[in-house]
Write a protein that holds these residues in place. Sequence first.
Motif, PDB file in Angstrom:
ATOM      1  N   GLN A  72      12.964  29.254 -11.875  1.00  0.00           N
ATOM      2  CA  GLN A  72      13.263  27.964 -11.246  1.00  0.00           C
ATOM      3  C   GLN A  72      13.254  28.061  -9.737  1.00  0.00           C
ATOM      4  N   ALA A  73      13.762  29.166  -9.198  1.00  0.00           N
ATOM      5  CA  ALA A  73      13.774  29.360  -7.751  1.00  0.00           C
ATOM      6  C   ALA A  73      12.353  29.355  -7.190  1.00  0.00           C
ATOM      7  N   LEU A  74      11.435  30.026  -7.871  1.00  0.00           N
ATOM      8  CA  LEU A  74      10.042  30.056  -7.421  1.00  0.00           C
ATOM      9  C   LEU A  74       9.396  28.669  -7.552  1.00  0.00           C
ATOM     10  N   LEU A  75       9.761  27.935  -8.594  1.00  0.00           N
ATOM     11  CA  LEU A  75       9.221  26.580  -8.758  1.00  0.00           C
ATOM     12  C   LEU A  75       9.734  25.645  -7.673  1.00  0.00           C
ATOM     13  N   VAL A  76      11.020  25.761  -7.335  1.00  0.00           N
ATOM     14  CA  VAL A  76      11.576  24.944  -6.250  1.00  0.00           C
ATOM     15  C   VAL A  76      10.895  25.287  -4.930  1.00  0.00           C
ATOM     16  N   ASN A  77      10.641  26.566  -4.716  1.00  0.00           N
ATOM     17  CA  ASN A  77       9.967  26.995  -3.494  1.00  0.00           C
ATOM     18  C   ASN A  77       8.551  26.420  -3.426  1.00  0.00           C
ATOM     19  N   ARG A  78       7.865  26.449  -4.548  1.00  0.00           N
ATOM     20  CA  ARG A  78       6.506  25.884  -4.601  1.00  0.00           C
ATOM     21  C   ARG A  78       6.532  24.377  -4.380  1.00  0.00           C
ATOM     22  N   LEU A  79       7.539  23.707  -4.933  1.00  0.00           N
ATOM     23  CA  LEU A  79       7.680  22.259  -4.755  1.00  0.00           C
ATOM     24  C   LEU A  79       7.809  21.891  -3.284  1.00  0.00           C
ATOM     25  N   THR A  80       8.694  22.579  -2.575  1.00  0.00           N
ATOM     26  CA  THR A  80       8.907  22.265  -1.159  1.00  0.00           C
ATOM     27  C   THR A  80       7.674  22.572  -0.328  1.00  0.00           C
ATOM     28  N   SER A  81       6.941  23.614  -0.684  1.00  0.00           N
ATOM     29  CA  SER A  81       5.725  23.951   0.067  1.00  0.00           C
ATOM     30  C   SER A  81       4.603  22.963  -0.219  1.00  0.00           C
ATOM     31  N   GLN A  82       4.453  22.579  -1.478  1.00  0.00           N
ATOM     32  CA  GLN A  82       3.367  21.676  -1.847  1.00  0.00           C
ATOM     33  C   GLN A  82       3.499  20.319  -1.187  1.00  0.00           C
ATOM     34  N   PHE A  83       4.727  19.821  -1.072  1.00  0.00           N
ATOM     35  CA  PHE A  83       4.936  18.501  -0.490  1.00  0.00           C
ATOM     36  C   PHE A  83       5.376  18.568   0.977  1.00  0.00           C
ATOM     37  N   GLY A  84       5.372  19.763   1.551  1.00  0.00           N
ATOM     38  CA  GLY A  84       5.669  19.918   2.979  1.00  0.00           C
ATOM     39  C   GLY A  84       7.040  19.436   3.379  1.00  0.00           C
ATOM     40  N   LEU A  85       8.040  19.626   2.523  1.00  0.00           N
ATOM     41  CA  LEU A  85       9.369  19.089   2.807  1.00  0.00           C
ATOM     42  C   LEU A  85      10.032  19.767   3.997  1.00  0.00           C
ATOM     43  N   LEU A  86       9.705  21.043   4.230  1.00  0.00           N
ATOM     44  CA  LEU A  86      10.337  21.765   5.327  1.00  0.00           C
ATOM     45  C   LEU A  86       9.456  21.853   6.569  1.00  0.00           C
ATOM     46  N   GLY A  87       8.244  21.363   6.487  1.00  0.00           N
ATOM     47  CA  GLY A  87       7.360  21.409   7.646  1.00  0.00           C
ATOM     48  C   GLY A  87       6.500  22.644   7.708  1.00  0.00           C
ATOM     49  N   LYS A  88       6.992  23.759   7.163  1.00  0.00           N
ATOM     50  CA  LYS A  88       6.212  24.992   7.107  1.00  0.00           C
ATOM     51  C   LYS A  88       6.685  25.811   5.917  1.00  0.00           C
ATOM     52  N   PRO A  89       5.785  26.604   5.334  1.00  0.00           N
ATOM     53  CA  PRO A  89       6.155  27.357   4.132  1.00  0.00           C
ATOM     54  C   PRO A  89       7.099  28.511   4.446  1.00  0.00           C
ATOM     55  N   SER A  90       7.990  28.793   3.518  1.00  0.00           N
ATOM     56  CA  SER A  90       8.916  29.921   3.618  1.00  0.00           C
ATOM     57  C   SER A  90       9.452  30.193   2.222  1.00  0.00           C
ATOM     58  N   PHE A  91      10.280  31.222   2.112  1.00  0.00           N
ATOM     59  CA  PHE A  91      10.939  31.517   0.840  1.00  0.00           C
ATOM     60  C   PHE A  91      12.416  31.143   0.877  1.00  0.00           C
ATOM     61  N   LEU A  92      12.804  30.345   1.861  1.00  0.00           N
ATOM     62  CA  LEU A  92      14.201  29.953   1.967  1.00  0.00           C
ATOM     63  C   LEU A  92      14.682  29.081   0.805  1.00  0.00           C
ATOM     64  N   PRO A  93      13.885  28.113   0.312  1.00  0.00           N
ATOM     65  CA  PRO A  93      14.378  27.335  -0.839  1.00  0.00           C
ATOM     66  C   PRO A  93      14.690  28.220  -2.044  1.00  0.00           C
ATOM     67  N   ALA A  94      13.830  29.211  -2.311  1.00  0.00           N
ATOM     68  CA  ALA A  94      14.089  30.127  -3.428  1.00  0.00           C
ATOM     69  C   ALA A  94      15.347  30.944  -3.168  1.00  0.00           C
ATOM     70  N   LEU A  95      15.512  31.415  -1.930  1.00  0.00           N
ATOM     71  CA  LEU A  95      16.704  32.187  -1.578  1.00  0.00           C
ATOM     72  C   LEU A  95      17.962  31.357  -1.772  1.00  0.00           C
ATOM     73  N   MET A  96      17.942  30.119  -1.322  1.00  0.00           N
ATOM     74  CA  MET A  96      19.125  29.273  -1.442  1.00  0.00           C
ATOM     75  C   MET A  96      19.438  28.951  -2.897  1.00  0.00           C
ATOM     76  N   TYR A  97      18.394  28.744  -3.698  1.00  0.00           N
ATOM     77  CA  TYR A  97      18.622  28.426  -5.108  1.00  0.00           C
ATOM     78  C   TYR A  97      19.247  29.608  -5.836  1.00  0.00           C
TER      79      TYR A  97
END
Length: 328
Positions: A72-97
Amino acid sequence: MINVFRTYNPLNIVWLGILLFLLRIGFIYNVPARLEFTYLEPFARLLAPGAYQYDFPPLLNVFLAAVLVFIQALLVNRLTSQFGLLGKPSFLPALMYVTLSGLFTPFLILSPPLICNFLLIWMLYKLFDLYKGDDAKSITYDLGMIVAIGSLIYFPFIYLFLAIWVALMLFRPFYWREWIIGIMGYATVFFFLAVIYYLRNKLPQFSNIWTPLATKFPTHISINYYNYLVLIPVVIIFMLGIVRIQQIFFRSYVQIRKSFQLLFVIFLITGLSFYVKAQFSLTHFLLCLIPLSIFFAYYFLYAGARWFYESLFFILLAGIVYFQFNTF
């Protein structure tokens, strides 16, 4: 650690797995002798006349839950990257999850809300697609079916139907057919459930499914406040994330602004829908982790003072591990 995950480096997946294990050491050390896992609501058990409850060995239960959290963490990370929610790709969403999934010991075992997080991630993909999707009716119909399937697994998931209408308000001009077809999608799943009730001569009991929705919102919950001290850094980070988003809110693309508004609404819906279950359980709040992890990732990606945000994250990690070894 935060700076390591700010970059989109595949090697971070390894560090993510290590952190996932470290955040479960305390619970593994004090794991209960028995952990049960039930994946269907009582009213939906006619769909699985066989086994709907599993009594896995405790360590296997924790391991399977950790695997699901990792995916799920990897899927959330992919979600944020695909839709550009953070402006630039990172692994922070996965880390936070992964970090937030270790907040409380009930989060560390298999539970219906943990399973439903897969459905919530699937919903978010489709909800964000509404902004530029040409055929919103088919997307809305699918979303209605996803909510229905989720409510068979964990009934409070039904309130996420409101997220469909909120997304339509944010992303689309008003078109009444798009609002109605979501109800049709939801009704499709429960129509087949009603047929099964009819074939089993239990149709009069079908209307009892929605009885919990009439439950009054509780005015008091008996909890041990010492066990919730770990939420202090969580609240601080969440508030800092909201402030940071507000600072550059109107400089972001319209789609990003509306996406964060939708995530905040989903956070409120998932947080407030716990009362539908007769017995209060912390596992319900697993549903809050997806929007919360994205807010956290936004703050840590754009935070300025390294000593401050690294210290804050370390305090959060230390609190999680400490409260797994110490119960009050």
